[in-house]
Design a protein around this motif. Structure first.
Motif, PDB file in Angstrom:
ATOM      1  N   SER A   1       0.843  -1.204   0.000  1.00 57.58           N
ATOM      2  CA  SER A   1       0.000   0.000   0.000  1.00 57.58           C
ATOM      3  C   SER A   1       0.870   1.243   0.000  1.00 57.58           C
ATOM      4  O   SER A   1       0.561   2.230  -0.667  1.00 57.58           O
TER       5      SER A   1
ATOM      6  N   GLN B   1      -7.875   0.534   0.109  1.00 57.15           N
ATOM      7  CA  GLN B   1      -7.987  -0.819   0.651  1.00 57.15           C
ATOM      8  C   GLN B   1      -9.329  -1.038   1.341  1.00 57.15           C
ATOM      9  O   GLN B   1      -9.941  -2.083   1.216  1.00 57.15           O
TER      10      GLN B   1
ATOM     11  N   ASP C   1      -6.060  -0.987  -4.407  1.00 53.22           N
ATOM     12  CA  ASP C   1      -5.500  -1.666  -3.247  1.00 53.22           C
ATOM     13  C   ASP C   1      -6.477  -2.739  -2.786  1.00 53.22           C
ATOM     14  O   ASP C   1      -7.479  -2.439  -2.146  1.00 53.22           O
ATOM     15  N   GLU C   2      -6.220  -3.958  -3.141  1.00 52.47           N
ATOM     16  CA  GLU C   2      -7.097  -5.086  -2.813  1.00 52.47           C
ATOM     17  C   GLU C   2      -8.560  -4.775  -3.106  1.00 52.47           C
ATOM     18  O   GLU C   2      -9.383  -4.752  -2.191  1.00 52.47           O
TER      19      GLU C   2
HETATM   20 MG    MG Z   1      -2.192  -2.572   2.280  1.00 50.01          MG
END
Ligand code: MG
Ligand code: ATP
Lengths: 332, 560
Positions: free
Chosen positions: A112, A160, A252-253
């Motif tokens: 991240s 995220q 992010d994910e």
């Molecule tokens: Mg992360």
């Protein structure tokens, strides 16, 4: 756990440091010249750490990735510190344009952080300090003259954890274009008969369809976005990012809170996006990285980029033993 | 408890006992309410209630309650009732009962029995120690019921047997003038009954829950409910009292019907500014369908019913002016401090300073206004509406700043990050994301602040002035008196530099003034109560407007 890995060590004598030392004293491949005969001849040098991660030296050529085509982002010697703690160490990689680049690695390894460097979101964390260079289409973004607003317009980001605004679904999607003046539904333009309500409606529908959310929300666009489920919120954030029409999209994910069906939709979306956009995506899901990405960068503990290559290469025949262990699920 | 029949018997007995405990809880709540009513003099202590003299009746109820609770405790101890007590009622309960019984035995020993210092101290210590032993040492069922029941029982007995009757009074010795402090039953009885009802109600609720964790839970609930209830009751009685006193004068002479009310002239004058050419004028008289003298009239010897219209207008203008000054300034500073200023020494100093400013006494603000504002607007220092507005605005400013800053700080950073990541500039982010999310908090601050300044008297005495009896044509007509002029400042409003009146200020003046015959006010007392009621209603209306505004902004953020 560490015992289980000892059979993988072909040369215990090079074990560096103690077992608790999770490879932070590993050099960044500067000594690669000493081993010019290559890893195949000498065997991989590694021990094991408490996390089961094999200790080994990183070689520069592992992260040298040659590709044809344009470079969208070029990262050179990136170091990031949070206070005194260093989260990224000398990361260099080039992200090819109009492709999907996956970043994988264990939790806390700095994925991240790396992603946030690409649109200078780390500037917003007061303790963060970034050294090194990132070029977007050949232009240095870490210079005093950089226009952060313009940069972030070109490099969009999906966080995220989903973070929709406490506004209606429609307003969430059209927020960016409105603030940039691309869509104008203000009172004045409405009075002057120049409002873009139709443009807005089209934009909202297109972005929501792309983010695989349209069918679920098309009858309640005026509801507050906070009433959506976590997975729906995440897709809304993707739609919101698409609405700004950036050149590069950092994710992010994006699928961490989604069910398999929605995940499949998002994966399709990412592959489609790669035809026009440059996508950099962080994921914890190896299969997902293997499915959707063109190239994969593997970060390991300590904030180092260990290997960066074609996705097929990374997953089928990585150079690094640690990467092989990681992608086969032996640690991390 | 092996056979089915035996279990059935036990269960049956337990449920009887539970009914008793529930009745005791209900009775203590009733007693608490009666005590409150007696405290507000809604219930006469000298009279009768349901045919029985009030004080012995209350005493008898207390005795019954105490006996019931002790009986329940004993039944539980003897395992006649199925309960789940802890090993001890606990140190907290023990300490509290020690304190209570120390005071009770001490008072009885020194005042009733007339023991000296050593004597009453010894007696009080003995009483406290006994209470501690009874509470903390035995099992919880005995420990929490016996001291409570005994307290209610003995207080009740004193009232039942006439120990404290309607004519009883007590002048504690030790004051220089023995008569200077005298306690009468109208004070003692409500306090004692309410207190005993709380204590014994707590014990009864514990018993109802079968002691143990569940019992403690219920006991705490009962205390909280009774306390919350009494707070609401006090509020309600306060408002109801003002209503009851003020409703007659306020509603005097109200008539509804076509053409009964005063006439308002709506006029449109289209004048070319600076040239004095009148293009056209239109004027239309509207006759209100309501006549409400107290609200629509001023004070005048010619009026049938005198009213407070000028003061209402004055209060409204004051609040409007103060809000118009303080809200933009306060919110602006809050935005600067939270979003732009580097967090550090400077913001801390500003924070401390604003907090101090908010706690500054209003009379000091008044002095500030008198010293710095009055000489500014007129050749000779003169109290004026404008000075009042600005003074109250400065009083309002710190609260708006503090609450707006808190509200903005509590907006999650994720929103700011999300907006920044979309390439939206900081100011746009503040305007479109942070402010809307902080708006309910900001409005709450304004509501609280307006509640304070709308009822403020002291600064107005020094800065705005105005009369005691104000005729209706002296009401501030701010809107009508805007004038355009050729020379700077181009817009003038002479009304703003006039002294005018406001409700709290006028109420204060009315209390100072003894007679009002010269202005046609026959009964000053009812006129005052009427003014107080109107003040209350005006402040509550501001409050209602604020709540509605906050609801509007909150609905935009909520997803329900
Ligand atoms: Mg992360
Ligand atoms: N705002 C911050 N302040 C201080 N330290 C931070 C901050 N953000 C991240 N770090 C630290 O930097 C390191 C890398 O964090 P980062 O969030 O980049 O990890 P990650 O690879 O994204 O992990 P995950 O997969 O769990 O999301 C961690 O050790 C973390 O503690």
């Amino acid at each position: 756990m560490s015992n289980a890995r000892h059979d993988a060590a072909t040369d215990g004598s090079t074990d560096t440091g103690t077992a608790t030392d999770t490879g932070t004293d590993v050099d960044t491949g500067t000594d690669a010249d000493d081993d010019t005969d290559g890893h195949t001849a000498t065997g991989r040098q590694h021990g094991t750490t408490t996390t089961g991660e094999t200790d080994e030296r990183i070689r520069a050529e592992w992260t040298d990735y040659e590709f044809a085509g344009d470079v969208a982002l070029s990262v050179e010697d990136l170091d990031v510190y949070y206070g005194d703690e260093q989260a990224l160490r000398g990361v260099s990689l080039d992200v090819p344009a109009e492709s999907v680049t996956a970043l994988i690695g264990p939790s806390g390894c700095g994925k991240s952080t790396f992603l946030r460097c690409l649109n200078r979101m780390n500037d917003r964390i007061s303790s963060a300090r970034v050294e090194g260079s990132v070029e977007l289409d050949g232009e240095e973004i870490y210079q005093d003259a950089a226009d952060l607003v313009a940069l972030r317009k070109r490099v969009g980001m999906v966080f995220q954890s989903p973070n929709p605004f406490p506004k209606s679904i429609r307003d969430n999607v059209s927020y960016g274009p409105r603030k940039h003046g691309d869509v104008d539904t203000g009172l004045l333009s409405r009075l002057l008969g120049r409002d873009d309500e139709e443009t807005e409606a089209e934009l909202v529908e297109r972005c929501l369809r792309n983010a695989a959310l349209w069918d679920e929300v098309n009858d309640r666009l005026d509801d507050n976005a906070l009433g959506l489920s976590g997975g729906q919120q995440q897709r809304l954030c993707i739609a919101r990012c698409l609405a700004v029409d950036p050149d590069v999209i950092l994710m992010d994910e994006p699928a961490s809170a989604l069910d398999p069906i929605a995940t499949a939709k998002i994966e399709d979306l990412i592959e489609d996006l790669a035809e026009e956009y440059t996508v950099v995506v962080v994921t914890h899901n190896m299969q997902q990285a293997a499915r959707i990405s063109d190239q994969t960068a593997v970060f390991l503990t300590g904030g180092r980029l260990v290997e960066y290559d074609d996705t097929d290469k990374i997953f089928e025949n990585p150079e690094s033993q640690r990467v092989e262990d990681y992608v086969t699920g032996k640690f991390g | 408890m092996t056979g089915a029949t035996e279990t059935g018997v036990v269960r049956g007995r337990a449920s009887t006992a539970k009914t008793v405990a529930a009745a005791a809880v209900g009775l203590s709540a009733l007693l608490f309410a009666l005590a409150l009513a007696a405290g507000f003099e809604l219930l006469s202590l000298t009279g009768r209630l349901a045919g029985v003299p009030t004080i012995p009746l209350l005493g008898g109820l207390l005795v019954t309650l105490g006996a019931a609770v002790i009986a329940f405790g004993a039944g539980s101890r003897l395992e006649l009732v199925e309960t789940d007590p802890s090993r001890s009622a606990g140190l907290v309960a023990g300490t509290l009962f020690t304190g209570i019984w120390f005071v009770v035995t001490g008072l009885v020993a020194s005042q009733t029995l007339g023991l000296g210092t050593v004597g009453w101290l010894a007696a009080a210590s003995l009483g406290g120690a006994a209470a501690f032993a009874v509470t903390a040492l035995p099992r919880e069922d005995v420990g929490s019921t016996v001291p409570a029941g005994a307290l209610a029982g003995s207080v009740g007995l004193v009232m039942l047997t006439g120990g404290i009757g309607p004519d009883w009074s007590w002048s504690p010795a030790g004051f220089s003038d023995a008569q200077s402090v005298t306690v009468f039953p109208r004070v003692v009885i409500p306090i004692a009954v309410a207190f005993c009802a709380l204590v014994v109600g707590w014990a009864a609720a514990k018993a109802y829950g079968g002691f143990g964790a569940r019992g403690r839970h219920l006991g705490a609930y009962l205390l909280i409910y009774l306390n919350a209830g009494s707070i609401i009751a006090v509020l309600f009685v306060l408002v109801a009292f003002v209503f009851a006193k003020g409703i007659d004068p306020v509603m005097a002479g109200v008539t509804v019907g076509l053409g009964v009310g005063p006439t308002t002239t709506l006029a449109v004058d289209l004048v070319i500014p600076f040239a004095d050419v009148r293009l056209f004028g239109l004027s239309y008289d509207v006759v209100w369908p309501v006549s409400w003298p107290f609200v629509m009239n001023g004070a005048s010897i010619l009026n049938d019913v005198n009213g407070v219209w000028p003061a209402i207008v004055g209060t409204i203008w004051l609040v409007v002016g103060a809000v118009a000054l303080a809200v933009p300034l306060g919110v602006g500073s809050a935005i600067f401090l939270t979003e732009y200023a580097e967090r550090g020494r400077f913001t801390q100093v500003v924070e401390v300073a604003t907090n101090a400013l908010w706690s500054t006494p209003s009379i000091v603000f008044g002095l500030f206004g008198a010293a710095f504002l009055l000489p500014r607007f007129t050749p000779t220092p003169k109290k004026s509406l404008l000075a009042g507005m600005i003074t109250l605005g400065f009083m309002l400013l710190p609260l708006v700043l503090i609450t707006a800053r808190e509200a903005m700080l509590s907006v999650p950073d994720e929103y700011r990050d999300a907006s920044a990541a979309l390439g939206v500039s900081k100011w746009q982010t503040v305007r479109s994301v942070v402010l809307p999310a902080a708006m309910p908090g900001v409005v709450t601050g304004v509501i609280l602040g307006v509640g304070r300044i709308a009822g403020e008297t002291a600064p107005l005495i020094l800065t705005m002035g105005g009369g005691t009896f104000v005729t209706v044509d002296q009401a501030a007509s701010v809107v009508d008196s805007f004038q355009l002029t050729l020379s700077p400042p181009f817009v003038t409003n002479p009304e703003l530099t006039q002294a005018t009146t406001a409700l709290p200020y006028q109420l204060y003046q009315l209390i100072l003034a003894n007679v009002g015959q010269s202005s046609g006010i026959e009964n000053m007392d009812t006129f005052r109560w009427g003014t107080a009621l109107v003040l209350l209603v005006v402040v509550l209306s501001f409050y209602a407007i604020g709540i509605a505004t906050r609801q509007y902004f909150r609905r935009k953020l909520d997803y329900e």
